[in-house]
Design a protein around this motif. Structure first.
Motif, PDB file in Angstrom:
ATOM      1  N   VAL A 272      48.832  65.333  44.549  1.00 21.14           N
ATOM      2  CA  VAL A 272      48.523  64.653  43.297  1.00 21.14           C
ATOM      3  C   VAL A 272      48.860  65.557  42.120  1.00 21.14           C
ATOM      4  N   ALA A 273      48.484  66.827  42.226  1.00 21.42           N
ATOM      5  CA  ALA A 273      48.729  67.788  41.153  1.00 21.42           C
ATOM      6  C   ALA A 273      50.219  67.956  40.874  1.00 21.42           C
ATOM      7  N   GLU A 274      51.037  67.951  41.913  1.00 23.24           N
ATOM      8  CA  GLU A 274      52.491  68.100  41.732  1.00 23.24           C
ATOM      9  C   GLU A 274      53.064  66.957  40.912  1.00 23.24           C
ATOM     10  N   VAL A 275      52.643  65.751  41.228  1.00 22.62           N
ATOM     11  CA  VAL A 275      53.160  64.570  40.528  1.00 22.62           C
ATOM     12  C   VAL A 275      52.721  64.576  39.067  1.00 22.62           C
ATOM     13  N   VAL A 276      51.458  64.924  38.832  1.00 24.89           N
ATOM     14  CA  VAL A 276      50.943  64.949  37.459  1.00 24.89           C
ATOM     15  C   VAL A 276      51.598  66.067  36.661  1.00 24.89           C
ATOM     16  N   THR A 277      51.838  67.189  37.303  1.00 26.18           N
ATOM     17  CA  THR A 277      52.504  68.303  36.621  1.00 26.18           C
ATOM     18  C   THR A 277      53.926  67.920  36.222  1.00 26.18           C
ATOM     19  N   TYR A 278      54.600  67.167  37.096  1.00 30.16           N
ATOM     20  CA  TYR A 278      55.967  66.734  36.806  1.00 30.16           C
ATOM     21  C   TYR A 278      55.990  65.714  35.669  1.00 30.16           C
TER      22      TYR A 278
ATOM     23  N   ASP B  64      40.915  62.346  41.620  1.00 32.21           N
ATOM     24  CA  ASP B  64      40.844  63.583  40.830  1.00 32.21           C
ATOM     25  C   ASP B  64      42.209  64.256  40.828  1.00 32.21           C
ATOM     26  N   PHE B  65      42.837  64.306  39.665  1.00 37.58           N
ATOM     27  CA  PHE B  65      44.165  64.935  39.559  1.00 37.58           C
ATOM     28  C   PHE B  65      44.069  66.344  38.993  1.00 37.58           C
ATOM     29  N   CYS B  66      42.868  66.741  38.639  1.00 35.97           N
ATOM     30  CA  CYS B  66      42.682  68.050  38.005  1.00 35.97           C
ATOM     31  C   CYS B  66      42.244  69.081  39.041  1.00 35.97           C
ATOM     32  N   CYS B  67      40.961  69.297  39.159  1.00 42.47           N
ATOM     33  CA  CYS B  67      40.454  70.309  40.080  1.00 42.47           C
ATOM     34  C   CYS B  67      40.708  69.946  41.541  1.00 42.47           C
ATOM     35  N   GLY B  68      40.674  68.648  41.839  1.00 46.95           N
ATOM     36  CA  GLY B  68      40.869  68.220  43.227  1.00 46.95           C
ATOM     37  C   GLY B  68      42.253  67.698  43.500  1.00 46.95           C
ATOM     38  N   GLY B  69      43.220  68.099  42.691  1.00 50.70           N
ATOM     39  CA  GLY B  69      44.559  67.547  42.810  1.00 50.70           C
ATOM     40  C   GLY B  69      45.429  68.184  43.870  1.00 50.70           C
ATOM     41  N   GLY B  70      44.868  69.075  44.671  1.00 52.63           N
ATOM     42  CA  GLY B  70      45.681  69.778  45.664  1.00 52.63           C
ATOM     43  C   GLY B  70      45.932  68.997  46.933  1.00 52.63           C
ATOM     44  N   ILE B  71      45.352  67.811  47.087  1.00 56.21           N
ATOM     45  CA  ILE B  71      45.566  67.046  48.315  1.00 56.21           C
ATOM     46  C   ILE B  71      46.797  66.154  48.169  1.00 56.21           C
TER      47      ILE B  71
ATOM     48  N   ILE C 107      49.180  62.810  48.253  1.00 56.46           N
ATOM     49  CA  ILE C 107      48.964  61.454  47.754  1.00 56.46           C
ATOM     50  C   ILE C 107      48.486  60.553  48.896  1.00 56.46           C
ATOM     51  N   GLU C 108      49.044  60.769  50.091  1.00 55.62           N
ATOM     52  CA  GLU C 108      48.651  59.962  51.248  1.00 55.62           C
ATOM     53  C   GLU C 108      47.150  60.087  51.519  1.00 55.62           C
ATOM     54  N   LYS C 109      46.637  61.317  51.518  1.00 58.12           N
ATOM     55  CA  LYS C 109      45.211  61.546  51.766  1.00 58.12           C
ATOM     56  C   LYS C 109      44.360  60.966  50.639  1.00 58.12           C
ATOM     57  N   ALA C 110      44.843  61.118  49.393  1.00 60.96           N
ATOM     58  CA  ALA C 110      44.105  60.588  48.246  1.00 60.96           C
ATOM     59  C   ALA C 110      44.010  59.068  48.321  1.00 60.96           C
ATOM     60  N   CYS C 111      45.108  58.438  48.750  1.00 62.94           N
ATOM     61  CA  CYS C 111      45.118  56.977  48.864  1.00 62.94           C
ATOM     62  C   CYS C 111      44.140  56.510  49.942  1.00 62.94           C
ATOM     63  N   LYS C 112      44.158  57.186  51.073  1.00 59.10           N
ATOM     64  CA  LYS C 112      43.240  56.813  52.163  1.00 59.10           C
ATOM     65  C   LYS C 112      41.788  56.989  51.733  1.00 59.10           C
ATOM     66  N   LYS C 113      41.525  58.083  51.042  1.00 60.23           N
ATOM     67  CA  LYS C 113      40.159  58.390  50.599  1.00 60.23           C
ATOM     68  C   LYS C 113      39.639  57.337  49.633  1.00 60.23           C
ATOM     69  N   HIS C 114      40.537  56.790  48.815  1.00 58.04           N
ATOM     70  CA  HIS C 114      40.117  55.829  47.790  1.00 58.04           C
ATOM     71  C   HIS C 114      40.536  54.399  48.108  1.00 58.04           C
ATOM     72  N   ASN C 115      40.933  54.191  49.359  1.00 54.22           N
ATOM     73  CA  ASN C 115      41.234  52.842  49.849  1.00 54.22           C
ATOM     74  C   ASN C 115      42.325  52.145  49.025  1.00 54.22           C
ATOM     75  N   VAL C 116      43.394  52.883  48.779  1.00 54.87           N
ATOM     76  CA  VAL C 116      44.558  52.347  48.061  1.00 54.87           C
ATOM     77  C   VAL C 116      45.774  52.511  48.957  1.00 54.87           C
ATOM     78  N   SER C 117      46.627  51.498  49.054  1.00 57.15           N
ATOM     79  CA  SER C 117      47.824  51.640  49.885  1.00 57.15           C
ATOM     80  C   SER C 117      48.824  52.567  49.198  1.00 57.15           C
ATOM     81  N   PHE C 118      49.521  53.366  49.965  1.00 59.87           N
ATOM     82  CA  PHE C 118      50.502  54.281  49.381  1.00 59.87           C
ATOM     83  C   PHE C 118      51.591  53.499  48.656  1.00 59.87           C
ATOM     84  N   GLU C 119      51.985  52.351  49.238  1.00 59.15           N
ATOM     85  CA  GLU C 119      53.053  51.550  48.633  1.00 59.15           C
ATOM     86  C   GLU C 119      52.666  51.086  47.228  1.00 59.15           C
ATOM     87  N   GLU C 120      51.409  50.658  47.094  1.00 59.17           N
ATOM     88  CA  GLU C 120      50.922  50.233  45.779  1.00 59.17           C
ATOM     89  C   GLU C 120      50.913  51.405  44.799  1.00 59.17           C
TER      90      GLU C 120
END
Length: 252
Positions: free
Chosen positions: A9-15, A29-36, A38-51
């Motif tokens: 997440v952090a890489e994408v936001v930095t770019y 969390d794209f700030c302090c917790g942005g090291g995970i 995108i796939e893991k972040a999507c699963k954690k927050h119940n969002v499809s990666f495609e979306e």
């Protein structure tokens, strides 16, 4: 940047700092917790990666500024202002408020200007919320009545505010007030330039404030320079027709 499931997440936001808004919308969390990833972040927050991927790619799709707004019918222009610019303010104000509050809380002791920016944006947010409602409930419906009256050749009953000039004058004063507040924010933020080493939330705040101001400038331009002057002329045209009709009726 080609976005993959393995990008963090952090890489994408930095770019592209604008992508922070997408993650924020989904509670990621794209700030302090942005090291995970995108796939893991999507699963954690119940969002499809495609979306998520599509939303991140769409962030850079510019809206066309090539429209000939001056040629539009006033009722169509009113709908455009509501659907594009009023919707933008309503959707993005809460995001900016969250960013501003967080940055002021975390960094206000060192960068005191962000505390004032937080205060000023809260002020303009309240002003704009009331402003949009006045336009949508009072001024814009009357402008649509004028358009319909001109089209159908019928009379318009005098509104409680007398003439369209009165609410327009009020809206223009409020435009100036909002513009002045954003100018002050721009100065305090050094033209929306985050300090060296700023965290992603700090960067996102300044990027969003810049975008917010640009949208407001376009919004105010459409109203002050196109919609309002034409509405005033249209009301005069209809009133003159009514006067002519009455005079002819008296003669006959």
């Amino acid at each position: 940047m080609n976005i993959t499931k393995d990008n963090t997440v952090a890489e994408v936001v930095t770019y592209n700092i604008k992508t922070a808004d997408v993650f924020k919308k989904h509670g990621i969390d794209f700030c302090c917790g942005g090291g995970i990833s995108i796939e893991k972040a999507c699963k954690k927050h119940n969002v499809s990666f495609e979306e998520m991927e599509q939303e991140l790619l769409n962030i850079n799709n510019p809206t066309s500024n090539a429209y000939n707004y001056d040629s539009w019918k006033l009722d169509f222009l009113v709908d455009h202002i509501i659907n594009i610019h009023h919707a933008y303010v309503e959707e993005n104000t809460p995001i900016v408020l969250q960013y501003a509050a967080k940055v002021a809380k975390v960094h206000g002791h060192h960068y005191t200007e962000v505390v004032e920016i937080n205060r000023l944006f809260n002020m303009v947010a309240q002003e704009l919320a009331a402003h949009l409602k006045k336009e949508e409930l009072i001024l814009f419906p009357f402008i649509k009545k004028l358009v319909n009256a001109d089209k159908e050749g019928v009379k318009v009953n005098q509104p409680h505010f007398g003439t369209v000039n009165n609410p327009i004058a009020m809206m223009e004063d409020e435009h100036e007030s909002a513009g002045d507040i954003l100018k002050e924010i721009k100065q305090l933020s050094n033209n929306y330039t985050p300090p060296e080493g700023a965290c992603n939330t700090f960067k996102a705040l300044y990027a969003k404030l810049d975008e917010f101001e640009q949208d407001l400038h376009q919004h105010i331009h459409l109203e002050n320079n196109i919609l309002f002057p034409k509405a005033i002329l249209l009301e005069k045209k209809i009133n003159n027709k009514n006067i002519s009709f009455l005079r002819n009726s008296v003669k006959n």
